[in-house]
Design a protein around this motif. Structure first.
Motif, PDB file in Angstrom:
ATOM      1  N   THR A  77      -0.247   0.561  -4.378  1.00 43.13           N
ATOM      2  CA  THR A  77      -0.291   1.359  -3.150  1.00 43.13           C
ATOM      3  C   THR A  77      -0.917   0.599  -1.981  1.00 43.13           C
ATOM      4  N   VAL A  78      -1.453  -0.592  -2.243  1.00 45.17           N
ATOM      5  CA  VAL A  78      -1.908  -1.442  -1.135  1.00 45.17           C
ATOM      6  C   VAL A  78      -0.708  -1.907  -0.323  1.00 45.17           C
ATOM      7  N   TRP A  79       0.389  -2.243  -1.016  1.00 47.81           N
ATOM      8  CA  TRP A  79       1.524  -2.890  -0.379  1.00 47.81           C
ATOM      9  C   TRP A  79       2.786  -2.032  -0.335  1.00 47.81           C
ATOM     10  N   LEU A  80       2.896  -1.037  -1.195  1.00 51.61           N
ATOM     11  CA  LEU A  80       4.113  -0.228  -1.256  1.00 51.61           C
ATOM     12  C   LEU A  80       3.846   1.170  -0.718  1.00 51.61           C
ATOM     13  N   VAL A  81       4.837   1.737  -0.048  1.00 52.66           N
ATOM     14  CA  VAL A  81       4.697   3.077   0.524  1.00 52.66           C
ATOM     15  C   VAL A  81       5.839   3.962   0.054  1.00 52.66           C
ATOM     16  N   GLN A  82       5.628   5.274   0.163  1.00 50.26           N
ATOM     17  CA  GLN A  82       6.656   6.250  -0.161  1.00 50.26           C
ATOM     18  C   GLN A  82       6.677   7.298   0.939  1.00 50.26           C
ATOM     19  N   LYS A  83       7.742   7.316   1.702  1.00 49.47           N
ATOM     20  CA  LYS A  83       7.839   8.249   2.822  1.00 49.47           C
ATOM     21  C   LYS A  83       7.703   9.691   2.338  1.00 49.47           C
ATOM     22  N   GLY A  84       6.817  10.434   2.988  1.00 49.33           N
ATOM     23  CA  GLY A  84       6.638  11.845   2.684  1.00 49.33           C
ATOM     24  C   GLY A  84       5.602  12.155   1.630  1.00 49.33           C
ATOM     25  N   SER A  85       5.071  11.143   0.950  1.00 47.64           N
ATOM     26  CA  SER A  85       4.125  11.404  -0.141  1.00 47.64           C
ATOM     27  C   SER A  85       2.679  11.284   0.338  1.00 47.64           C
ATOM     28  N   PRO A  86       1.809  12.261  -0.006  1.00 44.67           N
ATOM     29  CA  PRO A  86       0.390  12.135   0.322  1.00 44.67           C
ATOM     30  C   PRO A  86      -0.308  11.074  -0.531  1.00 44.67           C
ATOM     31  N   GLU A  87       0.380  10.601  -1.569  1.00 48.15           N
ATOM     32  CA  GLU A  87      -0.177   9.565  -2.428  1.00 48.15           C
ATOM     33  C   GLU A  87       0.047   8.174  -1.851  1.00 48.15           C
ATOM     34  N   SER A  88       0.702   8.095  -0.702  1.00 48.06           N
ATOM     35  CA  SER A  88       1.041   6.826  -0.072  1.00 48.06           C
ATOM     36  C   SER A  88       0.336   6.695   1.268  1.00 48.06           C
ATOM     37  N   LYS A  89       0.116   5.455   1.696  1.00 45.04           N
ATOM     38  CA  LYS A  89      -0.327   5.227   3.068  1.00 45.04           C
ATOM     39  C   LYS A  89       0.839   5.497   4.008  1.00 45.04           C
ATOM     40  N   GLU A  90       0.536   5.647   5.285  1.00 42.66           N
ATOM     41  CA  GLU A  90       1.586   5.860   6.267  1.00 42.66           C
ATOM     42  C   GLU A  90       2.455   4.620   6.387  1.00 42.66           C
ATOM     43  N   LEU A  91       3.712   4.829   6.700  1.00 40.16           N
ATOM     44  CA  LEU A  91       4.639   3.716   6.861  1.00 40.16           C
ATOM     45  C   LEU A  91       4.144   2.794   7.971  1.00 40.16           C
ATOM     46  N   GLY A  92       4.218   1.508   7.731  1.00 41.40           N
ATOM     47  CA  GLY A  92       3.755   0.535   8.701  1.00 41.40           C
ATOM     48  C   GLY A  92       2.320   0.094   8.490  1.00 41.40           C
ATOM     49  N   GLN A  93       1.615   0.731   7.551  1.00 37.93           N
ATOM     50  CA  GLN A  93       0.223   0.374   7.292  1.00 37.93           C
ATOM     51  C   GLN A  93       0.064  -0.376   5.974  1.00 37.93           C
ATOM     52  N   GLU A  94       1.149  -0.955   5.486  1.00 43.96           N
ATOM     53  CA  GLU A  94       1.083  -1.723   4.250  1.00 43.96           C
ATOM     54  C   GLU A  94       0.116  -2.905   4.398  1.00 43.96           C
TER      55      GLU A  94
END
Length: 223
Positions: A77-94
């Motif tokens: 989760t440092v480098w990968l994101v999932q649009k719409g998931s609260p378990e992910s960082k916001e897109l562009g913040q990888e």
């Protein structure tokens, strides 16, 4: 009572863990002794069973799969994101983020950990301590599983009048990897379910869920 309230989540899970571990020990003992009697052997006590390789391998293989799940989730989760998931960082913040975003070095606050103001190895250790500990516990649990599993496997082979195997032969055997992979796949499926289902489903009041009225596409937002 204030301390209990402030640590209620950890204390509750600790109690549930101990109850589940105790229940596993009792149920495992009953199953083990049933097999002992069926084979014409003497039943064993609870203390002897808890110290046996049979119990140790069952506990260790579950621990290593859980900590593998945590380690992978923390690091990916440092480098990968999932649009719409609260378990992910916001897109562009990888990525590892800036010192200012992480509040380290000159950006550390008065309540920041002391090592957050340090430089070099101390700062690096603090910055990576969670992933390192989770990875270390996984490796130690994996090692414990392999050693206990070898002992339990060899005891079974000797009872069938077959030669015991070495540790190297055991960790490359189908027996070992069948036990490991059946736990890994269930843990990885659980993480996948949490990441994806939390996009569309809500649990009011839970920090693991988005606010009930948040759009499905909102990412990294917690309730």
């Amino acid at each position: 009572m204030r301390r209990v309230r402030e640590n209620a989540l950890a204390l509750t899970f600790l109690v549930l863990f101990l109850l589940a571990l105790g229940g596993q020990a009792v149920a495992g003992l009953l199953q083990f002794n049933d097999q002992q009697v069926a084979e014409g052997a003497e039943p064993v006590s609870l203390a002897r069973f808890v110290l046996s390789s049979s119990f140790a391998v069952d506990v260790a293989e579950n621990w290593q799969s859980e900590y593998l799940q945590f380690f992978l989730f923390i690091m990916l989760t440092v480098w990968l994101v999932q649009k719409g998931s609260p378990e992910s960082k916001e897109l562009g913040q990888e990525g590892a983020e800036s010192d200012e975003e992480q509040r380290i070095g000159p950006h550390a606050g008065p309540d920041s950990p002391r090592w957050a103001r340090a430089k070099g190895m101390r700062l690096w250790l603090l910055s990576n301590s969670l992933g390192m500990v989770m990875g270390a516990v996984f490796l130690l649990s994996w090692l414990a599983q392999s050693v206990a599993g070898q002992a339990a496997y060899n005891a079974e082979r000797l009872s069938d009048l077959r030669d015991p195997v070495t540790w190297g032969s055991y960790v490359t055997s189908a027996e070992f990897w069948n036990r490991s992979l059946q736990n890994w796949q269930s843990e990885l499926l659980a993480v996948l379910s949490m990441v994806v289902l939390s996009i569309y489903l809500r649990q009011r009041g839970s920090p693991e869920s988005k606010p009930v009225g948040a759009p499905h596409a909102s990412t990294g937002v917690e309730g």
